[in-house]
Design an enzyme around this catalytic site. Sequence first.
Site, PDB file in Angstrom:
ATOM      1  N   HIS A  81       0.840  -1.206   0.000  1.00  0.00           N
ATOM      2  CA  HIS A  81       0.000   0.000   0.000  1.00  0.00           C
ATOM      3  C   HIS A  81       0.870   1.248   0.000  1.00  0.00           C
ATOM      4  CE1 HIS A  81      -2.262  -3.191   2.117  1.00  0.00           C
ATOM      5  NE2 HIS A  81      -3.346  -2.652   1.605  1.00  0.00           N
ATOM      6  N   TYR A  83       0.358   3.659   1.938  1.00  0.00           N
ATOM      7  CA  TYR A  83       0.510   4.070   3.344  1.00  0.00           C
ATOM      8  C   TYR A  83       1.645   3.334   4.062  1.00  0.00           C
ATOM      9  CZ  TYR A  83      -2.420   0.018   4.691  1.00  0.00           C
ATOM     10  OH  TYR A  83      -2.931  -1.249   4.867  1.00  0.00           O
ATOM     11  N   ALA A 111     -11.064  -4.676   1.391  1.00  0.00           N
ATOM     12  CA  ALA A 111     -12.023  -4.323   2.428  1.00  0.00           C
ATOM     13  C   ALA A 111     -12.357  -2.852   2.224  1.00  0.00           C
ATOM     14  CB  ALA A 111     -11.408  -4.526   3.802  1.00  0.00           C
ATOM     15  N   MET A 198      -8.210   1.981   0.931  1.00  0.00           N
ATOM     16  CA  MET A 198      -6.844   2.500   0.833  1.00  0.00           C
ATOM     17  C   MET A 198      -5.995   1.682  -0.128  1.00  0.00           C
ATOM     18  SD  MET A 198      -6.243   3.059   4.905  1.00  0.00           S
ATOM     19  CE  MET A 198      -7.568   3.697   5.953  1.00  0.00           C
ATOM     20  N   SER A 199      -6.623   1.084  -1.125  1.00  0.00           N
ATOM     21  CA  SER A 199      -5.847   0.252  -2.072  1.00  0.00           C
ATOM     22  C   SER A 199      -6.505   0.296  -3.437  1.00  0.00           C
ATOM     23  CB  SER A 199      -5.802  -1.197  -1.554  1.00  0.00           C
ATOM     24  OG  SER A 199      -7.088  -1.776  -1.573  1.00  0.00           O
ATOM     25  N   ASN A 222     -17.227  -2.383   7.272  1.00  0.00           N
ATOM     26  CA  ASN A 222     -17.743  -1.401   8.249  1.00  0.00           C
ATOM     27  C   ASN A 222     -18.490  -0.329   7.473  1.00  0.00           C
ATOM     28  OD1 ASN A 222     -14.709  -0.756   7.536  1.00  0.00           O
ATOM     29  ND2 ASN A 222     -15.723   1.207   7.936  1.00  0.00           N
TER      30      ASN A 222
HETATM   31  N1  HPA Z   1     -12.066   3.537   5.197  1.00  0.00           N
HETATM   32  C1  HPA Z   1     -10.933   3.288   4.508  1.00  0.00           C
HETATM   33  N2  HPA Z   1     -10.480   2.075   4.289  1.00  0.00           N
HETATM   34  C2  HPA Z   1     -11.187   1.042   4.765  1.00  0.00           C
HETATM   35  C3  HPA Z   1     -12.373   1.225   5.498  1.00  0.00           C
HETATM   36  C4  HPA Z   1     -12.828   2.551   5.718  1.00  0.00           C
HETATM   37  O1  HPA Z   1     -13.867   2.795   6.348  1.00  0.00           O
HETATM   38  N3  HPA Z   1     -12.828  -0.017   5.828  1.00  0.00           N
HETATM   39  C5  HPA Z   1     -11.944  -0.899   5.326  1.00  0.00           C
HETATM   40  N4  HPA Z   1     -10.949  -0.269   4.687  1.00  0.00           N
END
Ligand code: HPA
Length: 259
Positions: A81, A83, A111, A198-199, A222
């Site tokens: 990543h 980050y 995710a 973030m990917s 989430n």
């Molecule tokens: N934000 C950014 N990246 C993520 C999130 C999120 O809520 N959930 C999983 N990866």
Amino acid sequence: MLAEQAAEAIATRTGVIHHHVAVILGSGWQTAATEIGAPTASIPMSELPGFEPPTAQGHQGVVHSVTVGESQVLLMMGRQHLYEGYEPQRVVHAVHAAAAAGATTVILTNAAGGIRPGLRVGETVLISDHLNLTGRTPLTGASFVNMVDAWDPALRTLAREVDPALTEGVYAGLNGPQYETPAEIRMLGGMGADLVGMSTVLEAIAARSLELRLLGISLVTNLAAGVTGEALSHEEVLAEGRAAAPRLGKLLRGVLERL
Ligand code: HPA
């Protein structure tokens, strides 16, 4: 080049000259791999040129070779990543290595936080388009790459044959590693994003520049910041992935069998 060296190492270590498909398994998707099939070979990323052992928690850092139906499949267990401090070239190395190994199709999984109202935790969403909000690109020089229909419409149709309930969404890719603020999520929603993570976006650009067919699937781990008022944690992301693993694995296997 590093990608060719990686492809050579993959061919030598797996005994498979041509892999047809590569699947990059992101956060939350690692435990789905066992549902796809038994690997015929597994190589630690630390032993492949250009790959780095992932530092992101929950990324196994192994490349598996698996036969699914007619296809030789590379399962990349984890990714690099921005980050983590990697340059875009490094982040997309797995995609270049996959192409050099013979792959013509890449499946990117991740995710994501759900922004669009109605998205539920545990839901899988096909990526129909993206917003590259990283401010970076993996492309060097003046290579003008078309990004219309970057996320292959025919592959999305094929995925819906496996699971007709799959919805589609626009994925916004940010640098991270901090999660977003509620204000940023309101902004992203206004910009047309359904999912945030973030990917994936740099890998998608690299894949299209190599003319690979591209499919993307997000697991909503989430609801995005501010949607519920709760704090976000990476542990919740991983736990949701573990819970969904059998379903995610079946979906991927179903797609791979139909390629
Ligand atoms: N934000 C950014 N990246 C993520 C999130 C999120 O809520 N959930 C999983 N990866």
